[in-house]
Motif scaffolding. Structure first.
Motif, PDB file in Angstrom:
ATOM      1  N   PHE A  16      14.203 -21.628 -20.331  1.00 41.89           N
ATOM      2  CA  PHE A  16      13.949 -20.871 -19.106  1.00 41.89           C
ATOM      3  C   PHE A  16      15.152 -20.894 -18.168  1.00 41.89           C
ATOM      4  O   PHE A  16      15.464 -19.907 -17.515  1.00 41.89           O
ATOM      5  CB  PHE A  16      12.713 -21.405 -18.374  1.00 41.89           C
ATOM      6  N   LEU A  17      15.841 -22.024 -18.106  1.00 40.93           N
ATOM      7  CA  LEU A  17      16.998 -22.141 -17.231  1.00 40.93           C
ATOM      8  C   LEU A  17      18.197 -21.378 -17.764  1.00 40.93           C
ATOM      9  O   LEU A  17      19.062 -20.968 -16.996  1.00 40.93           O
ATOM     10  CB  LEU A  17      17.356 -23.621 -17.047  1.00 40.93           C
ATOM     11  N   SER A  18      18.245 -21.159 -19.072  1.00 39.18           N
ATOM     12  CA  SER A  18      19.397 -20.473 -19.642  1.00 39.18           C
ATOM     13  C   SER A  18      19.211 -18.965 -19.722  1.00 39.18           C
ATOM     14  O   SER A  18      20.098 -18.259 -20.149  1.00 39.18           O
ATOM     15  CB  SER A  18      19.681 -21.030 -21.041  1.00 39.18           C
ATOM     16  N   CYS A  19      18.059 -18.468 -19.324  1.00 40.94           N
ATOM     17  CA  CYS A  19      17.821 -17.022 -19.374  1.00 40.94           C
ATOM     18  C   CYS A  19      18.682 -16.291 -18.367  1.00 40.94           C
ATOM     19  O   CYS A  19      18.948 -16.803 -17.283  1.00 40.94           O
ATOM     20  CB  CYS A  19      16.353 -16.698 -19.067  1.00 40.94           C
ATOM     21  N   ASP A  20      19.092 -15.101 -18.718  1.00 40.45           N
ATOM     22  CA  ASP A  20      19.851 -14.244 -17.817  1.00 40.45           C
ATOM     23  C   ASP A  20      18.912 -13.746 -16.732  1.00 40.45           C
ATOM     24  O   ASP A  20      17.904 -13.120 -17.010  1.00 40.45           O
ATOM     25  CB  ASP A  20      20.435 -13.076 -18.612  1.00 40.45           C
ATOM     26  N   LYS A  21      19.249 -14.004 -15.512  1.00 44.80           N
ATOM     27  CA  LYS A  21      18.387 -13.599 -14.387  1.00 44.80           C
ATOM     28  C   LYS A  21      18.377 -12.088 -14.193  1.00 44.80           C
ATOM     29  O   LYS A  21      17.513 -11.551 -13.538  1.00 44.80           O
ATOM     30  CB  LYS A  21      18.858 -14.268 -13.089  1.00 44.80           C
ATOM     31  N   ASN A  22      19.368 -11.371 -14.757  1.00 41.32           N
ATOM     32  CA  ASN A  22      19.463  -9.924 -14.591  1.00 41.32           C
ATOM     33  C   ASN A  22      18.955  -9.168 -15.818  1.00 41.32           C
ATOM     34  O   ASN A  22      19.422  -8.092 -16.110  1.00 41.32           O
ATOM     35  CB  ASN A  22      20.916  -9.530 -14.318  1.00 41.32           C
ATOM     36  N   MET A  23      18.033  -9.761 -16.545  1.00 40.78           N
ATOM     37  CA  MET A  23      17.524  -9.094 -17.743  1.00 40.78           C
ATOM     38  C   MET A  23      16.867  -7.772 -17.364  1.00 40.78           C
ATOM     39  O   MET A  23      16.106  -7.693 -16.421  1.00 40.78           O
ATOM     40  CB  MET A  23      16.516  -9.980 -18.480  1.00 40.78           C
ATOM     41  N   GLU A  24      17.190  -6.736 -18.117  1.00 45.66           N
ATOM     42  CA  GLU A  24      16.606  -5.425 -17.868  1.00 45.66           C
ATOM     43  C   GLU A  24      15.172  -5.424 -18.367  1.00 45.66           C
ATOM     44  O   GLU A  24      14.873  -5.895 -19.449  1.00 45.66           O
ATOM     45  CB  GLU A  24      17.423  -4.360 -18.600  1.00 45.66           C
ATOM     46  N   LEU A  25      14.270  -4.875 -17.564  1.00 47.89           N
ATOM     47  CA  LEU A  25      12.858  -4.876 -17.919  1.00 47.89           C
ATOM     48  C   LEU A  25      12.466  -3.663 -18.747  1.00 47.89           C
ATOM     49  O   LEU A  25      11.350  -3.584 -19.210  1.00 47.89           O
ATOM     50  CB  LEU A  25      12.002  -4.915 -16.644  1.00 47.89           C
ATOM     51  N   PHE A  26      13.359  -2.712 -18.933  1.00 49.83           N
ATOM     52  CA  PHE A  26      13.027  -1.499 -19.652  1.00 49.83           C
ATOM     53  C   PHE A  26      13.373  -1.648 -21.128  1.00 49.83           C
ATOM     54  O   PHE A  26      14.342  -2.306 -21.471  1.00 49.83           O
ATOM     55  CB  PHE A  26      13.792  -0.299 -19.074  1.00 49.83           C
ATOM     56  N   PRO A  27      12.629  -0.997 -22.011  1.00 54.39           N
ATOM     57  CA  PRO A  27      12.994  -1.054 -23.424  1.00 54.39           C
ATOM     58  C   PRO A  27      14.297  -0.291 -23.660  1.00 54.39           C
ATOM     59  O   PRO A  27      14.648   0.593 -22.895  1.00 54.39           O
ATOM     60  CB  PRO A  27      11.818  -0.354 -24.115  1.00 54.39           C
ATOM     61  N   TRP A  28      14.990  -0.627 -24.716  1.00 53.60           N
ATOM     62  CA  TRP A  28      16.242   0.045 -25.026  1.00 53.60           C
ATOM     63  C   TRP A  28      16.016   1.451 -25.529  1.00 53.60           C
ATOM     64  O   TRP A  28      16.859   2.305 -25.413  1.00 53.60           O
ATOM     65  CB  TRP A  28      17.027  -0.746 -26.068  1.00 53.60           C
ATOM     66  N   GLN A  29      14.873   1.680 -26.144  1.00 53.79           N
ATOM     67  CA  GLN A  29      14.678   2.974 -26.782  1.00 53.79           C
ATOM     68  C   GLN A  29      13.212   3.370 -26.791  1.00 53.79           C
ATOM     69  O   GLN A  29      12.340   2.547 -26.985  1.00 53.79           O
ATOM     70  CB  GLN A  29      15.181   2.883 -28.216  1.00 53.79           C
ATOM     71  N   CYS A  30      12.977   4.642 -26.576  1.00 51.80           N
ATOM     72  CA  CYS A  30      11.652   5.225 -26.727  1.00 51.80           C
ATOM     73  C   CYS A  30      11.751   6.312 -27.784  1.00 51.80           C
ATOM     74  O   CYS A  30      12.757   7.012 -27.856  1.00 51.80           O
ATOM     75  CB  CYS A  30      11.188   5.893 -25.427  1.00 51.80           C
ATOM     76  N   GLY A  54      18.649   9.482 -14.277  1.00 50.51           N
ATOM     77  CA  GLY A  54      19.266   8.349 -14.953  1.00 50.51           C
ATOM     78  C   GLY A  54      18.776   8.080 -16.359  1.00 50.51           C
ATOM     79  O   GLY A  54      19.261   7.165 -17.016  1.00 50.51           O
ATOM     80  N   ALA A  55      17.825   8.840 -16.856  1.00 46.66           N
ATOM     81  CA  ALA A  55      17.361   8.654 -18.229  1.00 46.66           C
ATOM     82  C   ALA A  55      18.486   9.011 -19.202  1.00 46.66           C
ATOM     83  O   ALA A  55      19.348   9.839 -18.890  1.00 46.66           O
ATOM     84  CB  ALA A  55      16.133   9.523 -18.497  1.00 46.66           C
ATOM     85  N   THR A  56      18.493   8.379 -20.362  1.00 52.58           N
ATOM     86  CA  THR A  56      19.513   8.664 -21.372  1.00 52.58           C
ATOM     87  C   THR A  56      18.845   9.032 -22.693  1.00 52.58           C
ATOM     88  O   THR A  56      17.735   8.573 -22.984  1.00 52.58           O
ATOM     89  CB  THR A  56      20.428   7.456 -21.600  1.00 52.58           C
ATOM     90  N   VAL A  57      19.528   9.850 -23.484  1.00 53.24           N
ATOM     91  CA  VAL A  57      19.041  10.254 -24.807  1.00 53.24           C
ATOM     92  C   VAL A  57      20.151   9.965 -25.803  1.00 53.24           C
ATOM     93  O   VAL A  57      21.281  10.431 -25.642  1.00 53.24           O
ATOM     94  CB  VAL A  57      18.664  11.756 -24.833  1.00 53.24           C
ATOM     95  N   SER A  58      19.837   9.180 -26.838  1.00 51.32           N
ATOM     96  CA  SER A  58      20.849   8.816 -27.830  1.00 51.32           C
ATOM     97  C   SER A  58      20.855   9.745 -29.035  1.00 51.32           C
ATOM     98  O   SER A  58      21.883   9.900 -29.693  1.00 51.32           O
ATOM     99  CB  SER A  58      20.648   7.371 -28.286  1.00 51.32           C
ATOM    100  N   SER A  59      19.703  10.374 -29.352  1.00 47.45           N
ATOM    101  CA  SER A  59      19.679  11.332 -30.457  1.00 47.45           C
ATOM    102  C   SER A  59      18.514  12.298 -30.300  1.00 47.45           C
ATOM    103  O   SER A  59      17.501  11.970 -29.686  1.00 47.45           O
ATOM    104  CB  SER A  59      19.595  10.622 -31.812  1.00 47.45           C
ATOM    105  N   ILE A  60      18.712  13.484 -30.870  1.00 46.86           N
ATOM    106  CA  ILE A  60      17.672  14.512 -30.895  1.00 46.86           C
ATOM    107  C   ILE A  60      17.586  15.011 -32.328  1.00 46.86           C
ATOM    108  O   ILE A  60      18.608  15.336 -32.944  1.00 46.86           O
ATOM    109  CB  ILE A  60      18.024  15.697 -29.965  1.00 46.86           C
ATOM    110  N   THR A  61      16.369  15.069 -32.864  1.00 45.44           N
ATOM    111  CA  THR A  61      16.142  15.588 -34.209  1.00 45.44           C
ATOM    112  C   THR A  61      15.175  16.747 -34.112  1.00 45.44           C
ATOM    113  O   THR A  61      14.152  16.645 -33.432  1.00 45.44           O
ATOM    114  CB  THR A  61      15.569  14.495 -35.139  1.00 45.44           C
ATOM    115  N   TYR A  62      15.510  17.843 -34.775  1.00 49.24           N
ATOM    116  CA  TYR A  62      14.654  19.031 -34.753  1.00 49.24           C
ATOM    117  C   TYR A  62      14.625  19.677 -36.132  1.00 49.24           C
ATOM    118  O   TYR A  62      15.531  19.493 -36.943  1.00 49.24           O
ATOM    119  CB  TYR A  62      15.130  20.020 -33.688  1.00 49.24           C
ATOM    120  N   ARG A  63      13.572  20.423 -36.384  1.00 49.72           N
ATOM    121  CA  ARG A  63      13.395  21.059 -37.683  1.00 49.72           C
ATOM    122  C   ARG A  63      14.009  22.456 -37.666  1.00 49.72           C
ATOM    123  O   ARG A  63      13.823  23.212 -36.725  1.00 49.72           O
ATOM    124  CB  ARG A  63      11.921  21.145 -38.034  1.00 49.72           C
ATOM    125  N   THR A  64      14.757  22.770 -38.742  1.00 49.78           N
ATOM    126  CA  THR A  64      15.302  24.103 -38.958  1.00 49.78           C
ATOM    127  C   THR A  64      14.719  24.633 -40.272  1.00 49.78           C
ATOM    128  O   THR A  64      13.980  23.923 -40.963  1.00 49.78           O
ATOM    129  CB  THR A  64      16.842  24.077 -39.060  1.00 49.78           C
TER     130      THR A  64
END
Length: 135
Positions: A16-30, A54-64
């Motif tokens: 508990f003492l070694s945890c980063d106090k600035n940990m992001e609470l959001f998931p990395w990916q949806c 501020g949302a980010t998108v790392s990839s988009i997949t679509y059907r052709t």
């Protein structure tokens, strides 16, 4: 006995003492998607993806007509129009992190029929984080 208790407490408290106090609470990916549907007529489909506040998108997949296409680290807003034949499925998926904003997926279908003119329909779906879960 005291030494054992002190060692046990140190063992429990150290992580508990070694945890980063600035940990992001959001998931990395949806994984954001719009349900796959089959077209009843030959159609033009316009896929769009937006990121807001501020949302980010790392990839988009679509059907052709020739299969799935993936755009890595796409420039947003993303928009592409493709032509699909009758009974072909259409699908749109994005991977990203809404953070405190949102990721918006939309598609618009313009059916090419035998009658003059086009029939059009559109669907939008918004992904946000609520209590750390993408919805």
């Amino acid at each position: 006995m005291r030494l054992a208790i002190i060692k046990l407490m140190a063992f429990i408290l150290f992580p508990f003492l070694s945890c980063d106090k600035n940990m992001e609470l959001f998931p990395w990916q949806c994984d954001c998607d719009i349900d796959v549907i089959r077209l009843s007529k030959p159609s033009s489909v316009t896929y769009r993806v937006f990121a807001q506040e501020g949302a980010t998108v790392s990839s988009i997949t679509y059907r052709t007509s020739s299969g799935l296409m993936t755009a890595q680290n796409p420039e947003l807003p993303f928009s592409t129009m493709i032509h699909l034949d009758k009974d072909q499925p259409m699908a749109l998926t994005a991977k990203g992190n809404p953070k405190e904003g949102s990721i918006v997926l939309t598609y618009e279908v313009q059916e090419h029929g035998e009658a003059p003119g086009l029939l059009s329909s559109s669907v939008s779906k918004v992904w946000i984080l609520k209590d750390g879960v993408c919805e």
